[in-house]
Design an enzyme around this catalytic site. Structure first.
Site: not given
Ligand code: BMA
Length: 935
Positions: A479
């Site tokens: 991300e």
């Molecule tokens: C995304 C993932 C994690 C996180 C999940 C739930 O952001 O990449 O970083 O744990 O969602 O929020």
């Protein structure tokens, strides 16, 4: 032989090299001491281990996962700890050279040998070696090894406080509990995450060896980089399947080679025992402490390795021996497989456009040249303390993955690089592992020492795991491109160009060439969730030009994968709101674990939905540093679960408070599972839509501890409703209703990920909740014949609820039963198989249904080892078989519907039993009806 000095070979037979003329001491095991001067604590220690685990063994602390120990044990992370070995006796005095080899130190260590300073470490993910020849020569008596671990949380803060260290605009960096994780190379979720605790453990988390060479030309194998690819293959281009295989065997070693050596290879089929190839390797090159050679294998000679459901997982042992004129100097065996796995990000071609695929770019995987539907989830660290992750537990997890019809896991960034044994399990079971470097939800430094440190980490890990056929992809991080850079742009537009430059410096200019130099077989992308690339030019300073958002705004064009979370449960089942893309690599909603799992960690008096312990174990939303007791943030996440249940499901109202808590936990799981099912069937349907969607990996496979999270499998291996429902909807041929509850439109689709056309029949049966047929089947045809193309979808029925003649929408269920005939997507086996799938549609949400007591009857046949459930009176929705604590496993099916008079006979697959078989007496059954009752 000294107590510890078992030859390494005896300890880890499958992965370790054989080495001639060398003395290798395995310094792992007990016999260590862990101490803190400041705290006046000294306890027996182990290697591999971490301080928390040794303090637990010595009864200095309670189980770290109990209650609120996540907060209470912060003092461990905030202190320095020293691991000291006992005196090492019997080291041969004739040795020419001696080294300490550390396969993993977590994280900041000062190392002494025989009281003399040897060196320091600052990266949890690297293998370190130190020459101790001199120190040993000057050592009186038996030496000891001492490792002083600095407090990672304090060191991160100290780096952050340095005015010279890199800084980022506020509001950009993702802080969970301990701050400043991005400055250090340690598992990022050790500092807290939205599904886990923040222990920031320290310790020698992997094995330690003392290696000594006797002669002039002794070598010890540290690591390998075995790469199998199609001749001419380049990471970002589609491999040519007609080309022969190149086997490139590269070995990193300690010690010295006096003359140019030779290398030989033997490739053995593990199933037949036949030797596929043997002889010398060509083009042998020694460069630094690495020796490399290659050979060619005919294009069609090896049996291919396929993911589960698509063929066999053919495995080969590759043994490479390094020789001088007289002797074999060292040899190493790696189990591997022949396959190509490719992430196709090329532009949509005219042929694809002509097939109805929307313009833009591809974003999907191809195995051995074939498109397939990637079905799976995201793997997070299975424990906050890696040394207690056992192979047995991971076997159970990977078996659950395969039983769950999942063929791909995304090994999410900001855990640790998986140990080899987990890749081994994936190789055997055919689970593709999309693997990531450990960077997530933050921007990272770009100073030289940091980049050098990352480079060593990348080279070591890419080489270490490259021989595993399950390895599917390398991604720079998580991300960063889709969340961090856009957030930087929003918070501080002037700094954006510099931050994009930094991002590209680290994840493209540095890491991409390191991946390409060490693997020709694996695709690379700078960060998960992206719109692919515009161009790759390996001689440019930034060799991959990411597309970012350039040109992606055009309607009906698709370029990348999607990452989607929406905690407004009002739109949870509104499929119009789901993202349309080529692949879904993250999506989800959190739920509570079961009562049995809560009881492992929480005292009975705290078993209330909003008790302080339960709330503070909920880290969605993260507390943020330094406020651990952040009820306000936790309350938001607890409320999301509550509102979702209240909106769609009967609200539990049991007299007994623990039973009520349990019913609430279950209700949150029903919502979670229904929502994921709704999304998965939407994404899968996309395989036949213009977006040509070819993957659904939900967030998240399993739990790190006992808490409310997105997981489908709880900490000890118990399946939530989600894992069963995902298994159902990940079957090869499925039938799914799509209800637009705003317009009343209802459409039913058959979706198939077979590689050939399938044909069959769908039976539609409208019944009321007592099981009586609804007159004239409510205007719906009783059956529909269909054919569905390879990796495609077809609409078989379309109506509007207004057109149906339903006497009472609250008392109606459409049971949809599919039977299809087709070939499994299996390259080795062309037999025709029958597929069945049942789905159902209710024209109102479950809370509004006029439920009736199905009077479920459960019986157990001890001889056959089966359970039979019967709905005696009415339709049983979400029929749920439950089992007591003390056993781990799964029912062959669960959370299914039963019509009155219908019986299901099922087995429970036992994975681990600590009850001596008594668990069978504790099996129970309930359904949605039971969520409405007082008892
Ligand atoms: C995304 C993932 C994690 C996180 C999940 C739930 O952001 O990449 O970083 O744990 O969602 O929020």
């Amino acid at each position: 032989m000294h107590l510890w000095s078992q030859l390494v070979l005896a300890v880890l037979p499958s992965v370790l090299p054989t080495t001639l003329g060398q003395h290798v001491l395995y310094l792992s095991g007990d016999g260590w001491t862990v101490s803190s001067k400041a705290l006046n604590i000294s306890v027996p220690g182990n290697v591999p281990s971490q301080v928390h685990l040794d303090l637990l063994d010595a009864n200095v602390i309670d189980e770290p996962y109990h209650g609120l120990n996540d907060f209470n044990l912060r003092w461990i992370a905030e202190n320095n700890w020293t691991y000291t070995s006992k005196p090492i006796d019997g080291l041969p005095s004739t040795s020419k050279s001696s080294w300490l080899v550390f396969n993993g130190l977590d994280t900041f260590t000062t190392i002494e040998f025989c009281g003399q300073f040897i060196g320091t470490t600052n990266n949890q993910f690297r293998q370190y070696t130190f020459d101790i020849s001199n120190a040993l020569k000057h050592c009186n008596g038996s030496p000891t090894v001492s490792l002083e671990f600095g407090s990672a949380t304090k060191i991160a803060n100290a780096i952050a406080a340095d005015p010279n260290s890199q800084k980022w605009p506020s509001g950009v960096q993702g802080t969970f509990e301990f701050p400043n994780r991005w400055y250090i190379r340690k598992e990022q979720s050790d500092f807290g995450w939205d599904w886990g605790p923040a222990f920031s453990p320290a310790g020698p988390w992997q094995n330690i060896y003392l290696v000594q060479s006797e002669g002039e030309e002794d070598i010890y194998i540290l690591n390998t980089g075995f790469d199998i690819y199609r001749k001419g293959q380049i990471n970002h281009l589609a491999p040519d399947q007609s080309q022969p295989w190149v086997v490139n065997a590269s070995i990193d070693y300690l010690g010295s080679l006096l003359r140019p050596p030779s290398m030989s290879i033997e490739i053995k089929d593990l199933e037949s025992g036949k030797v596929l190839k043997s002889g010398s390797l060509d083009n042998v090159i020694v460069s630094g402490q690495t020796i490399t050679g290659t050979t060619i294998v005919d294009a069609d000679t090896p049996s291919l390795w396929w993911p589960t459901g698509m063929g066999k997982q053919s495995l080969y042992n590759v043994t490479v021996t390094i020789q001088n004129a007289d002797d074999d100097l060292a040899s190493v065996t790696r189990r591997t497989g022949f396959r190509t796995i490719f992430l196709n990000r090329s532009n949509i071609t005219d042929t694809q456009l002509a097939r109805g695929i929307a313009p833009g770019a591809n974003w999907h995987f191809e195995i051995n040249g074939r498109e397939f539907y990637a079905k799976g989830s995201n793997l997070i660290p299975p424990d906050a303390f890696w040394p207690r992750v056992t192979e047995a537990k991971m076997q159970r997890l990977f078996d659950a993955v395969v039983a769950g019809n999942q063929n791909m896991l995304r090994v999410w960034a900001s855990s640790a690089y998986l140990p080899d044994f987990m890749y081994d399990l994936a190789d055997e079971r055919g689970v593709l592992l999309w693997s990531e470097f450990q960077f997530s939800d933050a921007l990272y430094p770009t100073d030289h020492p940091f980049l050098d440190n990352v480079a060593a980490e990348v080279i070591y890990n890419v080489r270490r795991v490259n021989h595993h056929p399950s390895l599917a992809l390398w991604a720079g991080g998580n991300e960063i491109e889709s969340l961090e850079l856009p957030s930087a742009k929003q918070h501080n537009p002037p700094s954006y160009p510099r931050l994009v430059g930094d991002y590209e410096h680290l994840f493209i200019s540095l890491i991409l060439p390191l991946v390409y130099e060490n693997s020709r077989s694996i695709s690379y992308m700078p960060s998960s969730t992206n719109n692919g690339f515009l161009e790759v030019n390996l001689s440019a300073p930034v060799p991959m030009t990411e597309r970012y958002d350039n040109g992606t705004e055009e309607k009906g064009h698709y370029h990348g994968d999607t990452d989607y979370y929406n905690y407004d449960s009002r739109v949870a089942f509104d499929f119009i709101s789901y993202p349309v893309g080529r692949f879904a690599n993250e999506f989800g909603y959190h739920s509570m674990p079961s009562l049995q799992t809560w009881r492992q960690a929480v005292d009975d008096e705290d078993l209330h939905f909003n008790s302080s312990t339960i709330m503070l174990r909920n880290h969605h939303y993260p507390a943020g540093s330094p406020d651990t007791h952040n009820y306000t943030r936790s309350a938001l996440g607890m409320a999301e679960m509550t509102l979702a249940v209240e909106q769609y499901y009967p609200i539990p109202n049991k007299q007994d408070s623990v039973a009520n808590f349990s019913a609430w936990c279950h209700a949150t799981q029903l919502f979670q599972a229904d929502m994921y099912k709704s999304e998965i069937q939407f994404y899968r349907r996309g395989s036949g839509m213009p977006e040509r969607q070819l993957g659904a990996l939900y967030w998240q496979l399993e739990d790190i501890w006992q808490a409310p999270t997105w997981a489908g499998i709880e900490y000890d291996g118990r399946w939530k409703v989600l894992h069963y429902v995902a298994r159902d909807i990940f079957q090869p041929v499925i039938v799914s209703p799509f209800w637009n509850y705003t317009t009343g439109d209802l459409a039913v689709y058959v979706t198939s990920d077979l590689w050939e056309m399938a044909r069959g029949t769908v039976r539609f049966t409208w019944i009321d909740l007592s099981g009586k047929p609804i007159s004239r089947n409510s205007g719906t045809p009783l059956t529909k014949q269909f054919s569905v193309g390879a990796l495609n979808t077809t609409r078989i029925y379309e109506t509007n609820l207004e057109q149906l003649t339903l006497p009472d929408t609250k008392d109606a269920v459409l049971v949809i039963d599919l039977t299809a005939r087709g070939c499994l997507p299996n390259a080795d086996n062309k037999t025709i198989t029958t597929f069945t799938h049942r789905n159902q549609f209710m024209p109102v949400f479950p809370k509004d249904l006029a439920l009736k007591n199905p009077e479920l009857k459960l019986s157990h046949d001890a001889l056959a080892g089966t359970f039979t459930v019967e709905a005696q009176r009415a339709v049983s929705l979400y029929t749920w078989l439950d089992y007591p604590a003390g056993v781990v496993g799964y029912f062959e099916d669960n959370s299914f519907s039963l019509l009155p008079g219908e019986k299901r006979t099922l087995r429970f697959v036992v994975q681990k039993d600590e009850t001596g078989g008594k668990w069978v007496d504790g099996v129970t059954v309930r359904s949605l009806w039971d969520q409405t009752t007082k008892f």
